[in-house]
Motif scaffolding. Structure first.
Motif, PDB file in Angstrom:
ATOM      1  N   SER A 210       1.871  -6.755 -88.557  1.00 46.36           N
ATOM      2  CA  SER A 210       3.296  -6.636 -88.907  1.00 46.36           C
ATOM      3  C   SER A 210       3.625  -7.325 -90.228  1.00 46.36           C
ATOM      4  CB  SER A 210       4.154  -7.206 -87.786  1.00 46.36           C
ATOM      5  OG  SER A 210       3.750  -8.545 -87.547  1.00 46.36           O
TER       6      SER A 210
ATOM      7  N   SER B 212      -5.558  -4.916 -90.452  1.00 44.35           N
ATOM      8  CA  SER B 212      -5.017  -3.972 -91.432  1.00 44.35           C
ATOM      9  C   SER B 212      -6.136  -3.270 -92.197  1.00 44.35           C
ATOM     10  CB  SER B 212      -4.090  -4.702 -92.407  1.00 44.35           C
ATOM     11  OG  SER B 212      -3.076  -5.379 -91.691  1.00 44.35           O
TER      12      SER B 212
ATOM     13  N   LYS C 170      -2.497   1.609 -88.748  1.00 42.59           N
ATOM     14  CA  LYS C 170      -2.270   0.481 -87.834  1.00 42.59           C
ATOM     15  C   LYS C 170      -2.403  -0.803 -88.630  1.00 42.59           C
ATOM     16  CE  LYS C 170      -3.038   1.792 -83.088  1.00 42.59           C
ATOM     17  NZ  LYS C 170      -3.796   1.545 -81.847  1.00 42.59           N
ATOM     18  N   LEU C 171      -1.281  -1.477 -88.864  1.00 43.63           N
ATOM     19  CA  LEU C 171      -1.284  -2.659 -89.725  1.00 43.63           C
ATOM     20  C   LEU C 171      -0.768  -3.866 -88.961  1.00 43.63           C
ATOM     21  CD1 LEU C 171       0.467  -0.952 -92.762  1.00 43.63           C
ATOM     22  CD2 LEU C 171      -1.968  -1.531 -92.622  1.00 43.63           C
TER      23      LEU C 171
ATOM     24  N   TRP D  24       0.755   5.162 -96.058  1.00 41.80           N
ATOM     25  CA  TRP D  24       0.276   3.828 -95.686  1.00 41.80           C
ATOM     26  C   TRP D  24       0.939   3.327 -94.416  1.00 41.80           C
ATOM     27  CZ3 TRP D  24       3.612  -0.217 -95.042  1.00 41.80           C
ATOM     28  CH2 TRP D  24       4.888  -0.078 -95.615  1.00 41.80           C
ATOM     29  N   MET D  25       2.226   3.666 -94.243  1.00 36.77           N
ATOM     30  CA  MET D  25       2.968   3.101 -93.100  1.00 36.77           C
ATOM     31  C   MET D  25       2.501   3.669 -91.767  1.00 36.77           C
ATOM     32  SD  MET D  25       4.350   5.778 -94.564  1.00 36.77           S
ATOM     33  CE  MET D  25       5.442   5.260 -95.896  1.00 36.77           C
ATOM     34  N   LYS D  26       1.676   4.744 -91.812  1.00 42.90           N
ATOM     35  CA  LYS D  26       1.161   5.301 -90.557  1.00 42.90           C
ATOM     36  C   LYS D  26      -0.163   4.663 -90.142  1.00 42.90           C
ATOM     37  CE  LYS D  26       3.637   9.496 -91.474  1.00 42.90           C
ATOM     38  NZ  LYS D  26       3.536  10.634 -92.410  1.00 42.90           N
TER      39      LYS D  26
ATOM     40  N   TYR E 255       2.379  -5.189 -92.999  1.00 42.58           N
ATOM     41  CA  TYR E 255       3.310  -4.060 -93.128  1.00 42.58           C
ATOM     42  C   TYR E 255       4.481  -4.447 -94.028  1.00 42.58           C
ATOM     43  CZ  TYR E 255       6.599  -0.395 -91.738  1.00 42.58           C
ATOM     44  OH  TYR E 255       7.493   0.657 -91.748  1.00 42.58           O
ATOM     45  N   GLU E 256       5.038  -5.645 -93.785  1.00 37.73           N
ATOM     46  CA  GLU E 256       6.177  -6.103 -94.606  1.00 37.73           C
ATOM     47  C   GLU E 256       5.766  -6.278 -96.062  1.00 37.73           C
ATOM     48  OE1 GLU E 256       9.324  -6.202 -93.802  1.00 37.73           O
ATOM     49  OE2 GLU E 256       8.774  -5.473 -91.803  1.00 37.73           O
TER      50      GLU E 256
ATOM     51  N   LEU F 223       3.364  -4.737 -97.695  1.00 39.49           N
ATOM     52  CA  LEU F 223       3.152  -3.419 -98.318  1.00 39.49           C
ATOM     53  C   LEU F 223       4.495  -2.735 -98.557  1.00 39.49           C
ATOM     54  CD1 LEU F 223       0.022  -2.176 -96.301  1.00 39.49           C
ATOM     55  CD2 LEU F 223       0.075  -2.878 -98.697  1.00 39.49           C
ATOM     56  N   LYS F 224       5.408  -2.932 -97.618  1.00 38.94           N
ATOM     57  CA  LYS F 224       6.738  -2.331 -97.754  1.00 38.94           C
ATOM     58  C   LYS F 224       7.434  -2.854 -99.009  1.00 38.94           C
ATOM     59  CE  LYS F 224      10.823  -1.752 -94.893  1.00 38.94           C
ATOM     60  NZ  LYS F 224      11.431  -2.269 -93.662  1.00 38.94           N
TER      61      LYS F 224
ATOM     62  N   GLN G  60      -4.398 -10.621 -89.098  1.00 37.63           N
ATOM     63  CA  GLN G  60      -3.650  -9.461 -89.594  1.00 37.63           C
ATOM     64  C   GLN G  60      -4.400  -8.724 -90.700  1.00 37.63           C
ATOM     65  OE1 GLN G  60       0.413  -9.429 -90.156  1.00 37.63           O
ATOM     66  NE2 GLN G  60       0.785 -10.106 -88.059  1.00 37.63           N
TER      67      GLN G  60
END
Lengths: 470, 470
Positions: B424, B318, B421-422, B417-419, B427-428, B430-431, B314
């Motif tokens: 999953s 990312s 390709k990360l 950032w959410m656009k 993504y969580e 960073l969120k 991942q």
């Protein structure tokens, strides 16, 4: 929304000379023709003297002050004879106030009753295909247009010329690379009217895909396109080997097409008579730099001595050469222009993403599969004083991070300018010295030179005047 | 220049276990096997227990503290039975100090006499092609190697493994994407010795062009290359459908090839036992930033909870996704890496030509020949709040200068950032929040985290350790 008929009526009023103006022009023309005839009467040579250009074709725009008088001499006297005898006659006719000028051949410029008069020697020929230079062909153009033009076509030509002046595409000189007067006349002849031409250009013209062959000399249009290979091809009715639009640049025909589209969408007199852009104050200028956040560099040097067509040919060539030099050293140019007063100074201006580059530069080397190249690459870089980091492998290639030779654009220009492809006269100017100014450093020059200030303002606005009206 | 024989003799001494070490390893192995056998004796199931991996094949490097004990259970108990029964046996055998870990399947990690012992349940199979996961195939690999290996091949394997460790290409885990132990053994089997392999790799290996098929299962090499399509193809002698080198990345095989070339040119023990890079002090770090003149950004977030192979898969994905995002917004990346302690923090690091872009952005529009697109383009931009200058025509196209959406990289990352390709899990993370640090802002984190500091130093030096010896 203004009615197109009202717009044209307004323009007619402005561009068609009054009877009074005609009389004044005719008077000046006949005085000058008489003077030239008298000056040449002592010679034992047949000489024809007549007006040429827009005056002779009755297509000049009201208020124009330029009159061309051609002195036709026999072909037998040769180029040197033409020069010597032609100029002697012209000087005598001009009286005590004249200046010698030069285009393809020399001619005499003088003045009479506030008109500027060019006295142009040329050869007397039976066939335009014998022409040695553009001026030899001119009398045939005059005769051709006069043999077919009527008052309506003359009016439409005047409207078209004014439109082209207004949108900045009129003039075949190198500085402009636009439409000549003769080209305007042929376009009107072909399309029948200003509006028919405008509609054709707006809807159907595509650069490199327009061929106008009034006399239908050529039957195979694709062949014509590939032979002439120009944005616009208009076969000269008096010489089928010649494209009257040869001097027209891609950019100018595109500007014309775009303006035609805009005019049909929203007709307005401002296309013909644009209000002049007001130059930014130096405070506004500095603010523009701030808002854009880019870096401007200005290369200032002395102006080479040359006739305008030669000068601008060299300036444009040098602008391209310097732009390529900047690219080569990784300075990203996002816009440029060259300015000159044609006498004292030349300024090359480049807008850059940044005038400063990082010290380090990534350099991708050979793939691992090329053993020999890899060996050379490693030997070279491992001992280099310029190695900052690496060599390392990325994917299947060696990569090094090297000290950039020129993080500073000024130093680069000082050391590398002579490797740019430059016009020879510009090369000499730069060799004698130049200044590189960055951003606000231009303010002093800007404040002291209105024409330059206007050009920089125009670059910064970066929009044709007629687009404002849209 | 050091003699290659001397180098190898020095390495033998270091990598071949002493009789004393062997006895200690054998003792730990038999104790653990006994414990597992005892723990499984209550079950009404046939159970086979044996050591696997480098211990079983006698190819471990002196000093290694990792022992694998496999618990083979009948296929009939199914995946859930394997997990339940296998782990129960392993836990009992491990005693009171153990931890449950997870690769493709769960296993138990414990300790005995300073050895780390993995107790791994797997299926008892007659044919490796029935394998459900990598571990099911392992006993067949052990048997295959032991059936053909002698003391010399075992010594050569140890030398090769140490070489690969030294140059940083050993280990098939996702973080490394290098050579597995079994792959090393097959390479030695095929080439006969360490030096023969090194010479072949240095002179003849080309990525995507090496096929090693010891059992000669395949006759058409081009077909094999196109089916497996990998930088290195080594057909598994126990399963011809499998490429033992499938996990090897292009970069790692290239690093291996390059190191082989360098070693043959100048043999040195430092290839096997590199001296550790000393981490830059924070003053040296800041000086490095200054010398390079680039901008570094560090995106710091919390570390997702996942086994290392999943985590690093991942993280790498990312890193690529974020790099593409930066490119999309015109930030020029000249290098990057991702660091994690696999527990608490993740740092994505990007070196950029500049973290600051000018406010204005040049945007090239449609050609004049596409009337419809031109109309749309003009309508759109003439009313846009983002128009800084233009539209103007350059060549045959409309060009506008627009306000750049993100001159500031931090704001871009916060909004976009959410656009990217990360992975999953990333993504969580960073969120839930992240920090963007620029250049010297990293110093505090750098000073408080030795492993990160080491990784950043390694990036900045950017050169394999063995290249220093060249």
């Amino acid at each position: 929304m203004v009615n197109i008929v009202d717009v044209l009526r307004f323009v007619y009023d402005k561009v068609i000379p009054s009877d009074d103006e005609r009389r004044r022009v005719e008077s000046v023309v006949s005085i000058m023709i008489e003077r030239v005839k008298k000056a040449s009467s002592q010679l034992n040579l047949p000489v024809k003297v007549r007006a040429e250009g827009s005056i002779a074709k009755d297509t000049w725009i009201s208020g124009d002050r330029d009159i061309d008088i051609f002195i036709q001499l026999p072909r037998e006297i040769g180029v040197n004879g033409l020069r010597e005898i032609g100029l002697r006659i012209a000087r005598i006719a001009a009286g005590d106030r004249w200046i010698e000028r030069y285009a393809e051949h020399p001619y005499i410029e003088t003045e009479l009753n506030d008109f500027k008069i060019d006295l142009v020697p040329c050869f007397m020929l039976n066939d335009p295909r014998e022409a040695l230079s553009t001026v030899d062909r001119t009398p045939f153009h005059t005769d051709f247009i006069n043999s077919l033009f009527n008052d309506v076509l003359r009016r439409e030509t005047r409207v078209l010329k004014q439109f082209m002046k207004g949108i900045g595409v009129y003039g075949a000189e190198i500085k402009v690379q636009g439409f000549s007067g003769y080209l305007c006349e042929l376009l009107i002849l072909h399309y029948g009217s200003f509006l028919d031409l405008i509609e054709a250009a707006a809807e159907r013209w595509r650069p490199f895909n327009v061929v106008i062959d009034i006399k239908e000399y050529h039957s195979n249009l694709n062949e014509v396109k590939s032979i002439f290979n120009a944005p616009l091809i208009v076969i000269d009715p008096v010489d089928k080997r010649r494209n009257v639009a040869a001097a027209l640049s891609l950019e100018k025909i595109c500007e014309f097409i775009a303006a035609c589209r805009a005019f049909l969408k929203r007709p307005d007199v401002s296309f013909f008579f644009p209000s002049k852009l007001s130059t930014f104050t130096s405070e506004e200028l500095v603010n523009q730099f701030r808002v854009r956040g880019t870096d401007f560099i200005f290369i200032i040097t002395s102006c080479p001595k040359a006739v305008p067509d030669v000068l601008w040919g060299q300036l444009y060539k040098s602008l391209r050469g310097l732009r390529r030099l900047l690219y080569k050293w990784n300075f990203k140019v996002i816009g440029d222009f060259v300015w000159s007063d044609e006498e004292d100074k030349v300024v090359f201006c480049f807008e850059l993403e940044s005038a400063f580059l990082p010290n380090v530069e990534r350099h991708v080397g050979p793939p691992i599969s090329s053993k020999e190249h890899c060996d050379k690459f490693l030997v070279k870089h491992l001992v280099s004083m310029n190695l900052i980091s690496g060599p390392k492998i990325e994917g299947d290639r060696w990569v090094v991070y090297l000290k950039r030779k020129y993080p500073n654009i000024t130093l680069m220009l000082m050391n590398e300018w002579m490797k740019a492809k430059l016009g020879s006269l510009v090369y000499e100017s730069l060799k004698n010295g130049f200044q590189v100014l960055l951003n606000e450093q231009i303010v002093e020059f800007y404040d002291s030179n209105d024409d330059f200030a206007y050009s920089l303002t125009k670059y910064l606005v970066g929009r044709p005047s007629w687009l404002l009206a849209n």
